[in-house]
Design a protein around this motif. Sequence first.
Motif, PDB file in Angstrom:
ATOM      1  N   CYS A  45      64.445  -6.055 -29.724  1.00  0.00           N
ATOM      2  CA  CYS A  45      64.831  -4.831 -29.014  1.00  0.00           C
ATOM      3  C   CYS A  45      64.174  -3.596 -29.623  1.00  0.00           C
ATOM      4  O   CYS A  45      64.569  -2.483 -29.315  1.00  0.00           O
ATOM      5  N   GLY A  46      63.185  -3.780 -30.500  1.00  0.00           N
ATOM      6  CA  GLY A  46      62.617  -2.654 -31.212  1.00  0.00           C
ATOM      7  C   GLY A  46      62.062  -1.575 -30.305  1.00  0.00           C
ATOM      8  O   GLY A  46      62.407  -0.401 -30.440  1.00  0.00           O
ATOM      9  N   GLU A  47      61.202  -1.938 -29.352  1.00  0.00           N
ATOM     10  CA  GLU A  47      60.592  -0.935 -28.475  1.00  0.00           C
ATOM     11  C   GLU A  47      61.631  -0.293 -27.568  1.00  0.00           C
ATOM     12  O   GLU A  47      61.543   0.895 -27.261  1.00  0.00           O
ATOM     13  N   HIS A  48      62.598  -1.078 -27.123  1.00  0.00           N
ATOM     14  CA  HIS A  48      63.674  -0.529 -26.299  1.00  0.00           C
ATOM     15  C   HIS A  48      64.443   0.533 -27.074  1.00  0.00           C
ATOM     16  O   HIS A  48      64.778   1.603 -26.544  1.00  0.00           O
ATOM     17  N   PHE A  49      64.734   0.254 -28.343  1.00  0.00           N
ATOM     18  CA  PHE A  49      65.430   1.207 -29.193  1.00  0.00           C
ATOM     19  C   PHE A  49      64.602   2.470 -29.384  1.00  0.00           C
ATOM     20  O   PHE A  49      65.112   3.593 -29.265  1.00  0.00           O
ATOM     21  N   LEU A  50      63.323   2.335 -29.655  1.00  0.00           N
ATOM     22  CA  LEU A  50      62.475   3.500 -29.860  1.00  0.00           C
ATOM     23  C   LEU A  50      62.386   4.362 -28.607  1.00  0.00           C
ATOM     24  O   LEU A  50      62.328   5.590 -28.687  1.00  0.00           O
ATOM     25  N   GLU A  51      62.385   3.724 -27.447  1.00  0.00           N
ATOM     26  CA  GLU A  51      62.394   4.501 -26.200  1.00  0.00           C
ATOM     27  C   GLU A  51      63.705   5.272 -26.056  1.00  0.00           C
ATOM     28  O   GLU A  51      63.719   6.407 -25.564  1.00  0.00           O
ATOM     29  N   GLY A  52      64.813   4.672 -26.496  1.00  0.00           N
ATOM     30  CA  GLY A  52      66.080   5.396 -26.490  1.00  0.00           C
ATOM     31  C   GLY A  52      66.039   6.617 -27.393  1.00  0.00           C
ATOM     32  O   GLY A  52      66.603   7.670 -27.055  1.00  0.00           O
ATOM     33  N   VAL A  53      65.368   6.509 -28.534  1.00  0.00           N
ATOM     34  CA  VAL A  53      65.202   7.647 -29.433  1.00  0.00           C
ATOM     35  C   VAL A  53      64.375   8.732 -28.740  1.00  0.00           C
ATOM     36  O   VAL A  53      64.702   9.930 -28.810  1.00  0.00           O
ATOM     37  N   ARG A  54      63.314   8.347 -28.063  1.00  0.00           N
ATOM     38  CA  ARG A  54      62.481   9.332 -27.352  1.00  0.00           C
ATOM     39  C   ARG A  54      63.302  10.078 -26.299  1.00  0.00           C
ATOM     40  O   ARG A  54      63.154  11.293 -26.132  1.00  0.00           O
ATOM     41  N   GLU A  55      64.178   9.370 -25.604  1.00  0.00           N
ATOM     42  CA  GLU A  55      64.999  10.006 -24.575  1.00  0.00           C
ATOM     43  C   GLU A  55      65.883  11.096 -25.184  1.00  0.00           C
ATOM     44  O   GLU A  55      66.045  12.172 -24.597  1.00  0.00           O
ATOM     45  N   LEU A  56      66.468  10.821 -26.351  1.00  0.00           N
ATOM     46  CA  LEU A  56      67.330  11.814 -26.975  1.00  0.00           C
ATOM     47  C   LEU A  56      66.565  13.060 -27.382  1.00  0.00           C
ATOM     48  O   LEU A  56      67.112  14.163 -27.377  1.00  0.00           O
ATOM     49  N   THR A  57      65.304  12.916 -27.750  1.00  0.00           N
ATOM     50  CA  THR A  57      64.525  14.070 -28.196  1.00  0.00           C
ATOM     51  C   THR A  57      63.869  14.824 -27.042  1.00  0.00           C
ATOM     52  O   THR A  57      63.185  15.824 -27.268  1.00  0.00           O
ATOM     53  N   ARG A  58      64.058  14.356 -25.802  1.00  0.00           N
ATOM     54  CA  ARG A  58      63.484  15.059 -24.647  1.00  0.00           C
ATOM     55  C   ARG A  58      64.444  16.073 -24.056  1.00  0.00           C
ATOM     56  O   ARG A  58      64.085  16.811 -23.141  1.00  0.00           O
ATOM     57  N   ARG A  59      65.667  16.124 -24.511  1.00  0.00           N
ATOM     58  CA  ARG A  59      66.614  17.079 -23.966  1.00  0.00           C
ATOM     59  C   ARG A  59      66.304  18.472 -24.481  1.00  0.00           C
ATOM     60  O   ARG A  59      65.677  18.654 -25.517  1.00  0.00           O
TER      61      ARG A  59
END
Length: 256
Positions: A45-59
């Motif tokens: 799930c590594g890439e999925h997790f990193l994409e979740g991190v990117r989403e949080l930093t786009r706000r």
Amino acid sequence: MYRLHLGVHPPAGVVGPEAAVLSRLGRWCAIPRSVCGVAPSPAPCGEHFLEGVRELTRRGGTRDAAVDIRAVPFGSAPGGAGWREGSWVSRHIIGADDALAVVREHLSRSRRCRSTGRTAVVVEEFIAADASAHVHSRARGRFEEAVALVRAAHGVAVGGVDPVGAADTYLVRRTDLNILVEWFADKYRQLVPTPAGLAERPLPEALRDRPCLPERRIRDMVRIGLVAEAVMGRPVRMELAWKNGVVYVLWCEAAG
């Protein structure tokens, strides 16, 4: 990858007790938008997790948003003994590049670890708190009655330690949430977010000798602490933030 704010309720054995209780507390109070990844992971799930991190930093519109990042070891050592090291927290990491660099370092460090323990990496939306508090659901010491301890201060608190500068202190009876002791500090400084990171600033003079929060908010925080204690099965210490009248639980862990 688990989105803790959506009430997914992952088992403590999978993500560690802290991430698990944080997800469950969303039933009773607000928690920041949060994603949790575990390394070594039983699933890819590594890439999925990193994409979740990117989403949080786009706000935050055109600006990169800030996040808080915590890495919490949990599990067992090869001999079967409990493996428990201190958690690590970094507050107000701005933008995807810096956030991903911190997350990748923790994931890589866990994969290199020789023990059978794992590391939960929790990334939370940063809350620019009007006031912060630390709550111990059961205060240590010799008291005639069982009490909770609350320390509250203006501005942002640094994770794992008390709020910056002097803090108001309360002892609250656990049975009925009656405030037995209250001490109002003379507060002069607060920690605030800036485009370059967190910085100490003078507190406006009108706020220096006034309580940070009304008594009903202190009772609310103790009430949340007692719920967390019941969920976790042991006394807890919590970090909370007040923003625009809403209380957020930033973190909850067993009291040492």
